[in-house]
Design an enzyme around this catalytic site. Structure first.
Site, mmCIF file in Angstrom:
data_model
loop_
_atom_site.group_PDB
_atom_site.id
_atom_site.type_symbol
_atom_site.label_atom_id
_atom_site.label_comp_id
_atom_site.label_asym_id
_atom_site.label_seq_id
_atom_site.Cartn_x
_atom_site.Cartn_y
_atom_site.Cartn_z
ATOM 1 N N CYS A 2 19.663 20.978 15.323
ATOM 2 C CA CYS A 2 20.873 21.791 14.786
ATOM 3 C C CYS A 2 22.069 22.306 16.667
ATOM 4 O O CYS A 2 21.413 21.489 17.517
ATOM 5 C CB CYS A 2 20.561 23.086 14.229
ATOM 6 S SG CYS A 2 19.348 23.353 12.458
ATOM 7 N N ARG A 27 23.767 14.771 17.968
ATOM 8 C CA ARG A 27 22.510 15.494 18.171
ATOM 9 C C ARG A 27 21.637 15.496 16.896
ATOM 10 O O ARG A 27 20.964 15.465 16.266
ATOM 11 C CB ARG A 27 22.677 17.004 17.842
ATOM 12 C CG ARG A 27 23.151 17.367 19.204
ATOM 13 C CD ARG A 27 24.235 18.522 19.349
ATOM 14 N NE ARG A 27 22.439 20.024 19.025
ATOM 15 C CZ ARG A 27 22.520 20.579 20.195
ATOM 16 N NH1 ARG A 27 22.234 19.676 21.634
ATOM 17 N NH2 ARG A 27 20.986 20.858 19.655
ATOM 18 N N TRP A 76 20.343 19.916 11.153
ATOM 19 C CA TRP A 76 19.318 19.366 10.896
ATOM 20 C C TRP A 76 17.957 19.802 10.075
ATOM 21 O O TRP A 76 17.589 20.508 10.523
ATOM 22 C CB TRP A 76 18.939 18.216 11.575
ATOM 23 C CG TRP A 76 18.288 17.000 12.233
ATOM 24 C CD1 TRP A 76 18.722 15.965 11.606
ATOM 25 C CD2 TRP A 76 17.013 16.866 12.269
ATOM 26 N NE1 TRP A 76 17.609 15.141 11.490
ATOM 27 C CE2 TRP A 76 16.506 15.575 12.325
ATOM 28 C CE3 TRP A 76 15.911 17.817 12.744
ATOM 29 C CZ2 TRP A 76 14.751 14.948 12.277
ATOM 30 C CZ3 TRP A 76 14.995 17.654 13.166
ATOM 31 C CH2 TRP A 76 14.133 16.444 13.224
ATOM 32 N N ASN A 100 19.544 27.671 15.323
ATOM 33 C CA ASN A 100 18.836 26.458 15.724
ATOM 34 C C ASN A 100 17.358 26.542 15.590
ATOM 35 O O ASN A 100 17.081 27.704 16.889
ATOM 36 C CB ASN A 100 19.490 25.531 16.449
ATOM 37 C CG ASN A 100 18.998 24.254 17.402
ATOM 38 O OD1 ASN A 100 17.987 23.923 16.553
ATOM 39 N ND2 ASN A 100 19.197 23.899 18.216
ATOM 40 N N GLY A 101 16.529 26.448 14.966
ATOM 41 C CA GLY A 101 15.047 25.954 15.299
ATOM 42 C C GLY A 101 14.671 26.589 14.540
ATOM 43 O O GLY A 101 14.851 26.123 13.571
ATOM 44 N N GLU A 480 9.027 -0.462 24.023
ATOM 45 C CA GLU A 480 10.520 -0.181 23.864
ATOM 46 C C GLU A 480 11.572 -1.127 23.102
ATOM 47 O O GLU A 480 11.981 -0.611 22.100
ATOM 48 C CB GLU A 480 10.594 -0.278 24.926
ATOM 49 C CG GLU A 480 12.213 0.545 25.379
ATOM 50 C CD GLU A 480 12.671 1.751 24.508
ATOM 51 O OE1 GLU A 480 11.541 2.614 24.404
ATOM 52 O OE2 GLU A 480 13.811 2.124 24.962
ATOM 53 N N LYS A 484 13.491 0.699 19.863
ATOM 54 C CA LYS A 484 15.689 0.318 19.758
ATOM 55 C C LYS A 484 16.103 -0.390 18.427
ATOM 56 O O LYS A 484 15.909 -0.206 17.895
ATOM 57 C CB LYS A 484 15.576 -0.371 20.555
ATOM 58 C CG LYS A 484 15.525 0.066 22.264
ATOM 59 C CD LYS A 484 15.692 1.288 22.344
ATOM 60 C CE LYS A 484 14.919 2.188 21.961
ATOM 61 N NZ LYS A 484 14.962 3.620 22.648
ATOM 62 N N GLU A 487 15.318 1.710 15.528
ATOM 63 C CA GLU A 487 15.793 2.837 15.090
ATOM 64 C C GLU A 487 16.978 2.512 14.829
ATOM 65 O O GLU A 487 17.799 3.715 14.392
ATOM 66 C CB GLU A 487 15.279 3.931 16.414
ATOM 67 C CG GLU A 487 16.040 3.751 17.254
ATOM 68 C CD GLU A 487 16.180 5.054 18.723
ATOM 69 O OE1 GLU A 487 15.368 3.841 19.540
ATOM 70 O OE2 GLU A 487 15.986 5.711 17.818
ATOM 71 N N HIS A 503 -6.324 -11.760 16.633
ATOM 72 C CA HIS A 503 -7.380 -11.058 16.323
ATOM 73 C C HIS A 503 -7.557 -10.058 15.445
ATOM 74 O O HIS A 503 -7.684 -9.248 14.383
ATOM 75 C CB HIS A 503 -8.530 -9.848 17.032
ATOM 76 C CG HIS A 503 -8.808 -10.877 18.840
ATOM 77 N ND1 HIS A 503 -9.917 -11.739 18.316
ATOM 78 C CD2 HIS A 503 -7.959 -10.752 20.190
ATOM 79 C CE1 HIS A 503 -9.913 -11.858 19.819
ATOM 80 N NE2 HIS A 503 -9.041 -11.680 20.557
ATOM 81 N N LYS A 602 18.847 13.349 17.706
ATOM 82 C CA LYS A 602 19.037 13.058 19.427
ATOM 83 C C LYS A 602 18.038 14.091 20.214
ATOM 84 O O LYS A 602 17.341 13.244 21.356
ATOM 85 C CB LYS A 602 20.688 13.890 20.131
ATOM 86 C CG LYS A 602 20.346 13.480 21.591
ATOM 87 C CD LYS A 602 19.596 11.843 21.915
ATOM 88 C CE LYS A 602 20.610 11.183 23.695
ATOM 89 N NZ LYS A 602 19.739 9.792 23.568
#
Ligand code: AGP
Length: 607
Positions: A2, A27, A76, A100-101, A480, A484, A487, A503, A602
């Site tokens: 948030c 965010r 969020w 926020n939390g 990585e 990318k 997402e 295998h 984020k």
């Protein structure tokens, strides 16, 4: 995660609050709202959806409101689906909050308040705090807040306004970050400085358990015993342009383009007399010699940078390195001892899983080194040692330049550990550093050559699923690349050790399935090319990311992506750029919301 904003001053605050919330869109969020004092009443305007379509449209139809004090929020969702009623700010006519939390004991608080006759409109944990503030309200906001936070458990940053104190905003923090911005005749609160940097670069960091009483003339800080606290002002070392797109289509593209500069800004201050220098965080060679193991812990891209670090540190320094996904670290009872070093990697410095791993490492008594991008963030403050990556603000949810500089730090650490343990001599160390300093120019040439990535992207957009394969450092890097693509384009992909394909997983290959192979390690080239032939012969469309001096003739590669040559060991820093841009252009071609991918934030401040 948030976002919280607040304003108290002499200007009309509605547009200031909305503008600040828009700066926090990166965010990730699903609804937004503001609450302002208007005609002596608290007026709350909030809506599900993006700010432009939701909140701003709601303000056009209901507002504008003459107000000089207010709070705002981007939500969020954690408890309760995205909806108008679950949006913040939340409260009643007497008190209103943004949060926020996560309130971990919200059910118990809700039961208590229900017994006292309170009703609840939303499904949120936040509403229990708003109603508890109301229940505890004594006419003195500071007493009310202190009494309330004594009864709630969990992580919170709160912005609070009381109807009977319309010249004040109150803020309180436990775990979730919150700052108090200092202007001329105006003050702010915000989850991070990005929200207010266009108004002021000066701010205070709210520490754990501290309460701020803010008016347009200034701020007073208190602890939970009402003891006044003096705090030092912080000054942001970047300006508003750094947090704006600057003409780029997306923050992600801007931040990929910034990578050469980010690398220089991060590396150069840590090179002294040609050698990696960690004196700024007191990480001495004596310490580096004594550690039995080095743990590297992070999430997502930060963890991927740690995997590159493992390969490089172990190959150069012959020191055992254990890389852990932060959310696993705490629950697997790691064999961590006070003789070990735990390197905590985090761009935001607020990722809950990573913070929890850091707490465990500190509790066990291991040395902890945080490699963090956001100055003054929780992880930066709670680790025993901290080195800041100087990449500047990373706004796009998709990490690019932050990963780059995190990986660069892994190399500097590897060189220093190897030297401290006499695995390499000074001349070799200086040679490695010198070659490292040439990497930004090689990254630049990759950034400049974007047409080939667009061609590859046009081939990928029709894929249902694809594989990224590599060996050694190339395998570390392929993780990585796969993240990318997933997402931001929502195309499923998986990174796989190229040698492991036979295998089982090779059964997935069918006609036209894209396979992105990374082959930058000379000693593994032949083996990786044989894996390329294996998948090609089964119908795969192959993209091969390799050095421009490599002979790949006869392998049937459909899309070769050539890289400037550097020492094999350093190639991940170069090869990651095509993988970032291939993902970027694929997402653009699919009309995805590149900077705000669905379901993502984020920084994930919940475990
Ligand atoms: C990477 O593109 C993602 N944004 C995500 O995996 C991110 O790296 C992870 O959440 C860790 O975030 P942090 O570096 O802020 O701790």
């Amino acid at each position: 995660m948030c976002g919280i904003v607040g304003y108290v001053g002499e200007k009309q605050c509605t547009d200031i609050l909305v503008g600040a919330l828009q700066k926090l869109e990166y965010r990730g969020y699903d609804s937004a709202g503001i609450a302002v004092f208007s005609n002596d009443r608290i007026k709350t305007i909030k809506a599900k959806g993006k700010i432009a379509e939701g909140l701003i449209e709601r303000l056009k139809s209901e507002g504008p409101y003459a107000a000089t004090t207010g709070i705002g929020h981007t939500r969020w969702a954690t408890h309760g689906e995205p909806s108008d009623i679950n949006s913040h700010p939340i409260g009643n006519g007497r008190v209103c909050i943004v949060h926020n939390g996560i309130i971990e004991n919200y059910r118990k608080v809700k039961e208590f308040l229900t017994d006292k006759g309170y009703g609840f409109e939303s499904e949120t944990d936040t509403e229990t705090v708003a109603k508890l503030l109301d229940y505890n309200y004594s006419g003195n906001p500071l007493d009310t807040i202190i009494k309330t936070i004594a009864d709630i458990e969990g992580a919170y940053a709160l912005g609070i306004i009381f109807r009977e104190h319309k010249e004040h905003i109150y803020a309180v923090r436990k775990e979730s970050p919150l700052i108090v911005g200092k202007g001329e005749g105006e003050m702010f609160i915000a989850s991070d400085v990005t929200a207010i940097i266009e108004h002021t670069k000066e701010y205070y960091l709210l520490e754990q358990g501290e309460i701020a009483d803010i008016t347009k003339d200034g701020v007073k800080f208190y602890d939970v015993h009402k003891n006044p606290i003096e705090k030092e002002i912080q000054v942001a070392d970047w300006d508003v342009s750094a947090a704006e797109k600057g003409g780029y289509a997306h923050f992600m593209l801007k931040e990929i383009t910034e990578q050469p500069t980010a690398l220089k800004n991060t590396i150069h201050p840590r090179i002294k007399d040609g050698m990696p220098d960690f004196t700024e965080c007191c990480l001495t060679d004596d310490k580096l010699r004594k550690y039995h193991h080095i743990y590297i812990v992070g999430c997502g891209s930060a963890m991927h940078a740690g995997i590159v670090g493992k390969y490089v540190i172990e190959s150069l320094a012959r020191t055992p390195v254990i890389v852990d996904i932060a959310s696993e670290f705490k629950y697997r009872s790691p064999l961590l001892t006070p003789d070990d070093l735990v390197v905590i990697i985090s761009q935001s410095g607020e990722t809950a899983d990573t913070k929890a791993a850091l707490k465990l490492a500190n509790d066990i008594g291991a040395d902890t080194l945080a490699i963090v991008n956001v100055v003054g963030s929780s992880i930066a403050r709670e680790a025993k040692m901290v080195m800041y990556t100087l990449a500047g603000p990373e706004i796009s949810v998709c990490s690019t330049k932050a990963y780059m500089v995190q990986a660069a730090f892994m190399y500097l650490l590897a060189f220093r550990v190897a030297y401290a343990r006499s695995r390499i001599d000074e001349a070799t160390c200086k040679q490695l550093v010198a070659e490292m300093l040439e990497i930004p120019a090689k990254v630049q040439s990759c950034v400049d050559n974007q047409e080939q990535y667009q061609k590859v992207a046009s081939r990928l957009i029709s894929a249902d699923s694809l594989l990224y394969i590599g060996r050694g450092l190339d395998y570390a890097l392929s993780m990585e690349g796969s993240l990318k693509l997933k997402e931001i384009s929502y195309i499923h992909s998986e990174s796989y050790a190229a040698g492991e394909l036979k295998h089982g997983t090779i059964s997935l290959i069918d006609e036209g399935m894209p396979v992105i192979a990374v082959a930058t390690q000379g000693n593994l080239l032949d083996k990786t090319l044989s894996n390329v032939k294996e998948v090609k012969s089964r119908g795969a469309t192959v993209v091969l990311v390799c050095k421009e001096d490599m002979d790949i003739s006869g392998c049937g590669v459909d899309y070769p992506v050539y890289l400037p040559v550097a020492r094999d060991l350093l190639m991940p820093l170069v090869a990651v750029v095509p993988l970032q841009l291939i993902a970027y252009y694929t997402a653009v071609l699919k009309n995805c919301d590149v900077d705000h991918p669905r379901n993502l934030a984020k920084s994930v401040t919940v475990e």
